[in-house]
Design a protein around this motif. Structure first.
Motif, PDB file in Angstrom:
ATOM      1  N   GLU A 155       0.825  -1.202   0.000  1.00  0.00           N
ATOM      2  CA  GLU A 155       0.000   0.000   0.000  1.00  0.00           C
ATOM      3  C   GLU A 155       0.864   1.260   0.000  1.00  0.00           C
ATOM      4  N   LYS A 156       0.313   2.330  -0.596  1.00  0.00           N
ATOM      5  CA  LYS A 156       0.933   3.644  -0.561  1.00  0.00           C
ATOM      6  C   LYS A 156      -0.027   4.612   0.106  1.00  0.00           C
ATOM      7  N   VAL A 157       0.482   5.405   1.050  1.00  0.00           N
ATOM      8  CA  VAL A 157      -0.351   6.344   1.809  1.00  0.00           C
ATOM      9  C   VAL A 157       0.117   7.770   1.531  1.00  0.00           C
ATOM     10  N   ASN A 158      -0.827   8.643   1.227  1.00  0.00           N
ATOM     11  CA  ASN A 158      -0.536  10.066   1.056  1.00  0.00           C
ATOM     12  C   ASN A 158      -1.186  10.846   2.194  1.00  0.00           C
ATOM     13  N   LEU A 159      -0.375  11.576   2.938  1.00  0.00           N
ATOM     14  CA  LEU A 159      -0.871  12.421   4.022  1.00  0.00           C
ATOM     15  C   LEU A 159      -0.915  13.855   3.524  1.00  0.00           C
ATOM     16  N   GLU A 160      -2.080  14.474   3.566  1.00  0.00           N
ATOM     17  CA  GLU A 160      -2.232  15.817   3.038  1.00  0.00           C
ATOM     18  C   GLU A 160      -2.447  16.838   4.162  1.00  0.00           C
ATOM     19  N   ILE A 161      -1.674  17.912   4.107  1.00  0.00           N
ATOM     20  CA  ILE A 161      -1.829  19.025   5.037  1.00  0.00           C
ATOM     21  C   ILE A 161      -2.413  20.181   4.230  1.00  0.00           C
ATOM     22  N   ASP A 162      -3.715  20.404   4.389  1.00  0.00           N
ATOM     23  CA  ASP A 162      -4.435  21.368   3.558  1.00  0.00           C
ATOM     24  C   ASP A 162      -4.508  22.748   4.210  1.00  0.00           C
ATOM     25  N   GLY A 163      -5.006  23.707   3.404  1.00  0.00           N
ATOM     26  CA  GLY A 163      -5.294  25.048   3.926  1.00  0.00           C
ATOM     27  C   GLY A 163      -4.087  25.870   4.284  1.00  0.00           C
ATOM     28  N   ILE A 164      -2.964  25.648   3.616  1.00  0.00           N
ATOM     29  CA  ILE A 164      -1.745  26.390   3.921  1.00  0.00           C
ATOM     30  C   ILE A 164      -1.759  27.728   3.169  1.00  0.00           C
ATOM     31  N   GLU A 165      -1.549  28.809   3.882  1.00  0.00           N
ATOM     32  CA  GLU A 165      -1.566  30.132   3.287  1.00  0.00           C
ATOM     33  C   GLU A 165      -0.208  30.488   2.678  1.00  0.00           C
ATOM     34  N   SER A 166      -0.219  31.473   1.804  1.00  0.00           N
ATOM     35  CA  SER A 166       1.030  31.983   1.245  1.00  0.00           C
ATOM     36  C   SER A 166       1.864  32.607   2.357  1.00  0.00           C
ATOM     37  N   GLY A 167       3.144  32.274   2.413  1.00  0.00           N
ATOM     38  CA  GLY A 167       4.032  32.813   3.439  1.00  0.00           C
ATOM     39  C   GLY A 167       4.047  32.025   4.738  1.00  0.00           C
ATOM     40  N   ALA A 168       3.268  30.952   4.815  1.00  0.00           N
ATOM     41  CA  ALA A 168       3.233  30.129   6.029  1.00  0.00           C
ATOM     42  C   ALA A 168       4.449  29.203   6.090  1.00  0.00           C
ATOM     43  N   THR A 169       4.768  28.741   7.293  1.00  0.00           N
ATOM     44  CA  THR A 169       5.882  27.807   7.494  1.00  0.00           C
ATOM     45  C   THR A 169       5.329  26.497   8.030  1.00  0.00           C
ATOM     46  N   ILE A 170       5.632  25.404   7.345  1.00  0.00           N
ATOM     47  CA  ILE A 170       5.133  24.081   7.732  1.00  0.00           C
ATOM     48  C   ILE A 170       6.290  23.261   8.300  1.00  0.00           C
ATOM     49  N   THR A 171       6.084  22.696   9.460  1.00  0.00           N
ATOM     50  CA  THR A 171       7.075  21.824  10.099  1.00  0.00           C
ATOM     51  C   THR A 171       6.430  20.472  10.344  1.00  0.00           C
ATOM     52  N   TRP A 172       7.137  19.388  10.046  1.00  0.00           N
ATOM     53  CA  TRP A 172       6.545  18.068  10.270  1.00  0.00           C
ATOM     54  C   TRP A 172       7.592  17.042  10.701  1.00  0.00           C
ATOM     55  N   MET A 225       0.547  20.492   1.489  1.00  0.00           N
ATOM     56  CA  MET A 225       1.720  19.635   1.551  1.00  0.00           C
ATOM     57  C   MET A 225       1.255  18.185   1.473  1.00  0.00           C
ATOM     58  N   VAL A 226       1.942  17.374   0.663  1.00  0.00           N
ATOM     59  CA  VAL A 226       1.607  15.960   0.526  1.00  0.00           C
ATOM     60  C   VAL A 226       2.823  15.122   0.913  1.00  0.00           C
ATOM     61  N   LEU A 227       2.676  14.317   1.953  1.00  0.00           N
ATOM     62  CA  LEU A 227       3.726  13.404   2.401  1.00  0.00           C
ATOM     63  C   LEU A 227       3.358  12.001   1.930  1.00  0.00           C
ATOM     64  N   SER A 228       4.240  11.354   1.174  1.00  0.00           N
ATOM     65  CA  SER A 228       3.950  10.036   0.596  1.00  0.00           C
ATOM     66  C   SER A 228       4.802   8.966   1.255  1.00  0.00           C
ATOM     67  N   ILE A 229       4.151   7.900   1.703  1.00  0.00           N
ATOM     68  CA  ILE A 229       4.831   6.744   2.285  1.00  0.00           C
ATOM     69  C   ILE A 229       4.452   5.531   1.462  1.00  0.00           C
ATOM     70  N   ASP A 230       5.436   4.975   0.756  1.00  0.00           N
ATOM     71  CA  ASP A 230       5.193   3.907  -0.215  1.00  0.00           C
ATOM     72  C   ASP A 230       5.708   2.577   0.313  1.00  0.00           C
ATOM     73  N   ASN A 231       4.784   1.672   0.615  1.00  0.00           N
ATOM     74  CA  ASN A 231       5.126   0.356   1.142  1.00  0.00           C
ATOM     75  C   ASN A 231       4.773  -0.750   0.143  1.00  0.00           C
ATOM     76  N   THR A 232       4.697  -0.381  -1.143  1.00  0.00           N
ATOM     77  CA  THR A 232       4.252  -1.346  -2.155  1.00  0.00           C
ATOM     78  C   THR A 232       5.250  -2.477  -2.391  1.00  0.00           C
ATOM     79  N   SER A 233       6.509  -2.267  -2.019  1.00  0.00           N
ATOM     80  CA  SER A 233       7.512  -3.312  -2.252  1.00  0.00           C
ATOM     81  C   SER A 233       7.579  -4.322  -1.108  1.00  0.00           C
ATOM     82  N   SER A 234       6.734  -4.148  -0.096  1.00  0.00           N
ATOM     83  CA  SER A 234       6.746  -5.043   1.059  1.00  0.00           C
ATOM     84  C   SER A 234       5.365  -5.639   1.300  1.00  0.00           C
TER      85      SER A 234
END
Length: 254
Positions: A155-172, A225-234
């Motif tokens: 499986e591949k999972v995409n985590l989306e962080i929506d609603g980010i404004e121009s000039g904002a700083t995202i930390t994860w 922001m989209v964070l992708s975690i790909d576990n398709t090879s396992s």
């Protein structure tokens, strides 16, 4: 190391005194009132533990705690358990009460994070065991809560962080128990005429990585922001956790 700790009777007694001290510190943290903390979870890492020393220490600790600290430990979790621990447990099991045995949780090596997440929030699990807690984190107050999720094999999972404004700083921060999968991050602007920005190229995260992924990105336009975690090879299911913060842009002074 084990020779220095368990090398003779005096060293073993010193270890037991230290172990009791740890227990007493936990007891002092109990609040014993409605809504308060009223039980203890203990985690013991048995990685590379020699069989003889494990048997001697375990017998004395179990006897000591059953006699002096009854019912205070809600769960006793053993992680990175060697094969001979099962043999040892079968020998001492007849001398334990059913209630005591029901509190024991045994996690084999490679299954540590998934086991710990059942009892401890990811933000409190140390990074070396698949969590997000680093030494000194609690000095600045309670950590920011993390969200747990599972990734099935293939499986591949995409985590989306929506609603980010121009000039904002995202930390994860993101961590996967027993990584060995592909990870990437990209920023997708809302404007149709804008291009997706590759924040982190796809890379293989090895299973022996002890540190969570940590990154910061400053947006120049609104988007997600989209964070992708790909576990398709396992084929192996894995547990994971992540947290993020979005600092909005500060208004310029007029």
């Amino acid at each position: 190391m084990y020779g220095k700790v368990f090398g003779d009777d005096e060293k073993l007694k010193r270890f037991l005194r230290w172990r009791v001290q740890i227990m007493e510190r936990g007891v002092k943290l109990l609040q014993l009132k409605p809504g308060g903390v009223n039980s203890i979870i203990q985690v013991t890492d048995l990685k590379d533990m020699p069989k003889r020393e494990l048997r001697v220490a375990s017998n004395q600790i179990l006897s000591l705690f059953q006699d002096n600290y009854p019912e205070m430990v809600a769960r006793k979790v053993f992680i990175n358990v060697p094969w001979y621990f099962s043999v040892l447990y079968s020998l001492i099991s007849p001398f334990l009460t059913e209630r005591t045995k029901s509190k024991f949780v045994i996690a084999k090596e490679g299954n540590v994070a998934e086991t710990l997440y059942k009892f401890i929030r990811p933000e409190f699990v140390p990074v070396q065991y698949g969590g997000l807690s680093r030494a000194g984190d609690l000095d600045n107050g309670p950590p920011k809560p993390a969200s747990e999720f599972a990734i099935k094999g293939g499986e591949k999972v995409n985590l989306e962080i929506d609603g980010i404004e121009s000039g904002a700083t995202i930390t994860w921060d993101i961590v996967v128990g027993g990584w060995d999968l592909d990870y990437s991050a990209e920023y997708v602007p809302n404007s149709e005429g804008s291009y997706t920005i590759v924040v982190e190229k796809t890379r293989r995260i090895p299973s022996d990585l002890e540190e969570p992924v940590h990154n910061v990105f400053a947006s120049k336009e609104a988007g997600k922001m989209v964070l992708s975690i790909d576990n398709t090879s396992s084929r192996k299911r894995k547990v994971a956790a992540y947290r993020y913060s979005v600092r909005k842009p500060t208004s310029a002074l007029s």
